[in-house]
Design an enzyme around this catalytic site. Structure first.
Site, PDB file in Angstrom:
ATOM      1  N   GLU A 160     -10.640   6.579   4.931  1.00 45.57           N
ATOM      2  CA  GLU A 160      -9.615   6.129   5.016  1.00 45.57           C
ATOM      3  C   GLU A 160      -9.446   7.156   6.734  1.00 45.57           C
ATOM      4  O   GLU A 160     -10.920   6.936   7.187  1.00 45.57           O
ATOM      5  CB  GLU A 160      -8.615   5.913   4.954  1.00 45.57           C
ATOM      6  CG  GLU A 160      -8.320   5.562   2.778  1.00 45.57           C
ATOM      7  CD  GLU A 160      -6.443   5.545   2.828  1.00 45.57           C
ATOM      8  OE1 GLU A 160      -6.092   5.316   3.560  1.00 45.57           O
ATOM      9  OE2 GLU A 160      -6.533   6.091   1.746  1.00 45.57           O
ATOM     10  N   ASP A 208       0.914  -0.930   0.265  1.00 46.68           N
ATOM     11  CA  ASP A 208      -0.468   0.579   0.024  1.00 46.68           C
ATOM     12  C   ASP A 208       1.335   1.070   0.342  1.00 46.68           C
ATOM     13  O   ASP A 208       1.386   1.264   0.313  1.00 46.68           O
ATOM     14  CB  ASP A 208      -1.155  -0.219   1.536  1.00 46.68           C
ATOM     15  CG  ASP A 208      -2.215   0.685   1.027  1.00 46.68           C
ATOM     16  OD1 ASP A 208      -2.385   1.719  -0.264  1.00 46.68           O
ATOM     17  OD2 ASP A 208      -3.507   0.873   1.042  1.00 46.68           O
TER      18      ASP A 208
HETATM   19  C1  BGC Z   1      -5.180   3.599   0.827  1.00 45.95           C
HETATM   20  C2  BGC Z   1      -5.103   2.257  -0.672  1.00 45.95           C
HETATM   21  C3  BGC Z   1      -4.829   2.794  -1.683  1.00 45.95           C
HETATM   22  C4  BGC Z   1      -3.607   3.458  -1.821  1.00 45.95           C
HETATM   23  C5  BGC Z   1      -3.411   4.354  -3.305  1.00 45.95           C
HETATM   24  C6  BGC Z   1      -4.312   4.317   0.043  1.00 45.95           C
HETATM   25  O1  BGC Z   1      -3.553   5.121   0.912  1.00 45.95           O
HETATM   26  O2  BGC Z   1      -5.055   2.451   1.698  1.00 45.95           O
HETATM   27  O3  BGC Z   1      -6.282   2.100  -0.683  1.00 45.95           O
HETATM   28  O4  BGC Z   1      -5.470   1.720  -3.383  1.00 45.95           O
HETATM   29  O5  BGC Z   1      -3.853   4.225  -1.013  1.00 45.95           O
HETATM   30  O6  BGC Z   1      -4.228   5.631  -3.284  1.00 45.95           O
END
Ligand code: BGC
Length: 613
Positions: free
Chosen positions: A502, A306
């Site tokens: 998030e 991630d």
């Molecule tokens: C998230 C992911 C995402 C990634 C790219 C991260 O902060 O947890 O779900 O795919 O960012 O944007």
């Protein structure tokens, strides 16, 4: 100038090998005919073997690196031979149009093809509810609403539509679907979950087939990502990036099944979770990544970390060489390292030279990544297929989204059959989510966190009501409910949560409604007309104490750009068929609450009324 389709067809042939000399500079090798890895008549395996034979350590390290678009130049893409570039949430070209995305993609792809071996990049985005970063794209309901629909065929269609809109812009890799099993609604990513039981996300792995097609490499086929492996929805307190403290048996029973299903459906990549399992960060969990995902489940695609996920391993900000080593040895194949990608390459190079990371691990990672690039047909068709641009936000996709919205509505209360409304009813509409595309779309829409306001074209819920009601019917609106009186047949309050994504959406409070929304509803109630509450939220909210004063309640989740789907249900043009994908608490203090845990909910998992009874 050659068109991209002509280029695509020529690239595998001898003619293109000769042309490539002119277009991209240095030849691959002085040999007659195309290099085997450029020959689409050969097997994927033979092509990848041939390519790997030609690659230096630096070529291989580059393939494992994924910088963010704002932090790398085209010249650096060529020089460092990076394997992929991403747009993080909201990172878009300016102006943010689908055409401009295609131009950006093609420009970066050209830079990759200018490298010695002409290995194309994959471009990754979070198209988690449609191609949602692009202004004008169709925005579908977030996963929690699709979970309510219980309709895997619909989810597959949405995947295919999303893939078409992506294909028009060139983007060939989607960081979706999220297969999290959200066990605590305080978690800010609850809406990215299809539901609280593993069966729902497992069933909705049809999204993978929608995105990829029956196999990779079709006309609008993009690589799907099952995320976030594993246990992201099970953290203590619903803490994003927190710790999932459960025995292995429970991890396997609750959080693993959707990944097993996605692997069965051929998902091309898997993203690792920021979270920990019993105190150990997933980004270094060799047992779960290497032994369980790759060996036991037989996952043959590649594993991506991630965003800055490797930084999480030791809990301190930034990453060390030790964290790089731990992540790669745990089985991560590509590292999402948005800004510090040069340092990542250096650390990994040193680790390989010192024997801390075996060369076999580097080769395995490259084999996995390159196999997907070959399968995607990127060597033959590296450029955006602009014939799909016309599908971006097109009528067919918006129609599909409207149907998905209608299917995802859950009718929770309907006293005296106040719903469905009659087409000619005189209605009063109010609430902060009634006439606002940003509010009804939630996070991961145009920007990372999403935002209220007219952020992209679409039909608000109010627009939808006006469209679906009889043209002669009186539909009045005021955001705060002022102006309502007893002359209306019904009042509709469209209220809920402001957009978030998030950890910024984690809530530690009681999940109650906003005081402004409550005042609006009270104004409508004071007019002594039936009050219908439409809740636009990413999760259940604590409404129990207020519910007796409301005549009807509909959970609309985060429907996206096609608000008419909500109206279709309010007016009975569509039967409410959605069922709760999560247990609805009686009281915020009950969190976490899930079916079968002995707590008494307000509405149980699977609840949902219909008009026909
Ligand atoms: C998230 C992911 C995402 C990634 C790219 C991260 O902060 O947890 O779900 O795919 O960012 O944007």
């Amino acid at each position: 100038m050659l068109s991209s389709s002509v280029k695509a067809r020529l690239l595998g042939s001898g003619m293109m090998a000769a042309l490539a000399l002119v277009a991209y500079g240095a030849p691959v090798r002085a040999e007659p005919g195309p290099a085997p890895y450029l020959d689409p008549r050969l097997s994927v395996e033979a092509r990848v073997d041939d390519l790997l034979d030609r690659m230096s350590l630096d070529d291989k390290l580059g393939q494992m690196t994924q910088p963010e678009r704002r932090h790398i130049t085209p010249e650096e893409i060529t020089r460092y031979r990076v394997g992929s570039v991403l747009s993080s949430g909201g990172s878009a070209p300016s102006p943010n149009t689908a055409e401009k995305w295609a131009d950006m993609y093609d420009g970066l792809q050209r830079a990759a093809l200018a490298g010695r071996l002409r290995v194309p990049i994959m471009y990754g985005v979070d198209a988690v509810h449609g191609h949602n970063t692009v202004v004008g794209a169709t925005v579908f309901p977030h996963n929690i609403g699709l979970g309510a629909s219980r309709d895997p065929a619909l989810v597959r269609e949405i995947g295919a539509a999303t893939a078409e809109e992506m294909a028009g812009t060139g983007v060939d890799w989607n960081f979706a679907p999220c297969l999290c099993v959200a066990r605590d609604d305080r978690w800010g990513r609850t809406y990215e979950s299809f539901g609280e039981v593993p069966e729902l996300p497992a069933m909705m792995t049809t999204a993978v087939q929608g995105l990829q097609g029956d196999e990779l490499g079709g006309p609008a086929s993009v690589l799907a990502t099952a995320k976030h492996f594993v246990g992201d929805g099970g953290t203590e307190g619903g803490d994003d990036r927190g710790d999932t403290r459960i025995p292995e048996e429970q991890l396997r029973a609750v959080h693993l099944p959707p990944f097993r299903a996605a692997v069965k459906r051929g998902v091309g990549s898997v993203m690792i979770s920021y979270s920990s399992w019993n105190g150990l960060k997933m980004h270094q969990n060799r047992y779960l990544i290497n032994d369980v995902l790759k060996r036991e489940l037989g996952f043959t695609g590649f594993v991506v970390s991630d965003y800055n996920g490797i930084d999480e391993i030791d809990g301190a900000s930034g990453f060390t060489r030790h964290e790089v080593t731990a992540a790669i040895n745990a089985g991560i194949d590509m590292v999402m390292v948005p800004t510090e990608w040069r340092r990542f390459i250096e650390y990994l190079r040193d680790a390989v030279r010192d024997g801390d990371v075996p060369m076999s691990r580097i080769d395995d990672a490259n084999r996995r990544i390159l196999t997907k690039k070959v399968e995607l047909g990127l060597f033959e068709s590296p450029m955006a297929d602009r014939s799909y641009l016309r599908t971006v936000g097109g009528a067919a996709h918006r129609g599909l989204a409207r149907r998905a919205v209608a299917e995802s509505q859950v009718l929770l209360k309907n006293d005296h059959d106040v719903l469905p409304l009659d087409d000619d009813d005189k209605v009063f509409v109010a609430g902060g989510s009634a006439d606002d595309i940003g509010m009804q779309s939630g996070g991961w829409t145009i920007t990372w966190q999403g935002a209220p306001g007219p952020i992209t074209p679409g039909t608000t819920i109010l627009d939808g009501i006006r469209k679906v009601a009889d043209p002669s019917a009186k539909v009045d609106y005021s955001r705060d409910g002022n102006g309502v009186d007893g002359s209306y047949d019904a009042a509709i309050a469209v209220v809920g949560e402001k957009p978030y994504a998030e950890f910024l959406g984690d809530r530690t409070d009681d999940l109650g409604l906003d005081p402004e929304d409550l005042r609006t509803i009270d104004r409508l109630r004071a007019a002594d007309v039936p009050v219908i509450v439409v809740l636009v939220s990413g999760r259940p909210m604590d409404v129990a104490a207020r519910l007796p004063g409301w005549n009807a309640l509909v959970a609309a989740w985060l429907p996206g750009t096609e608000g008419a789907g909500v109206a279709d249900v309010l007016y009975g043009d569509a039967e409410p068929t959605g069922r709760l994908p999560v247990t609805w608490m009686r009281d915020g203090a009950q969190q976490p609450i899930n079916g079968g845990d002995g707590k008494e909910p307000l509405f149980p998992f699977g609840y949902g009324l219909t008009y026909s009874g």
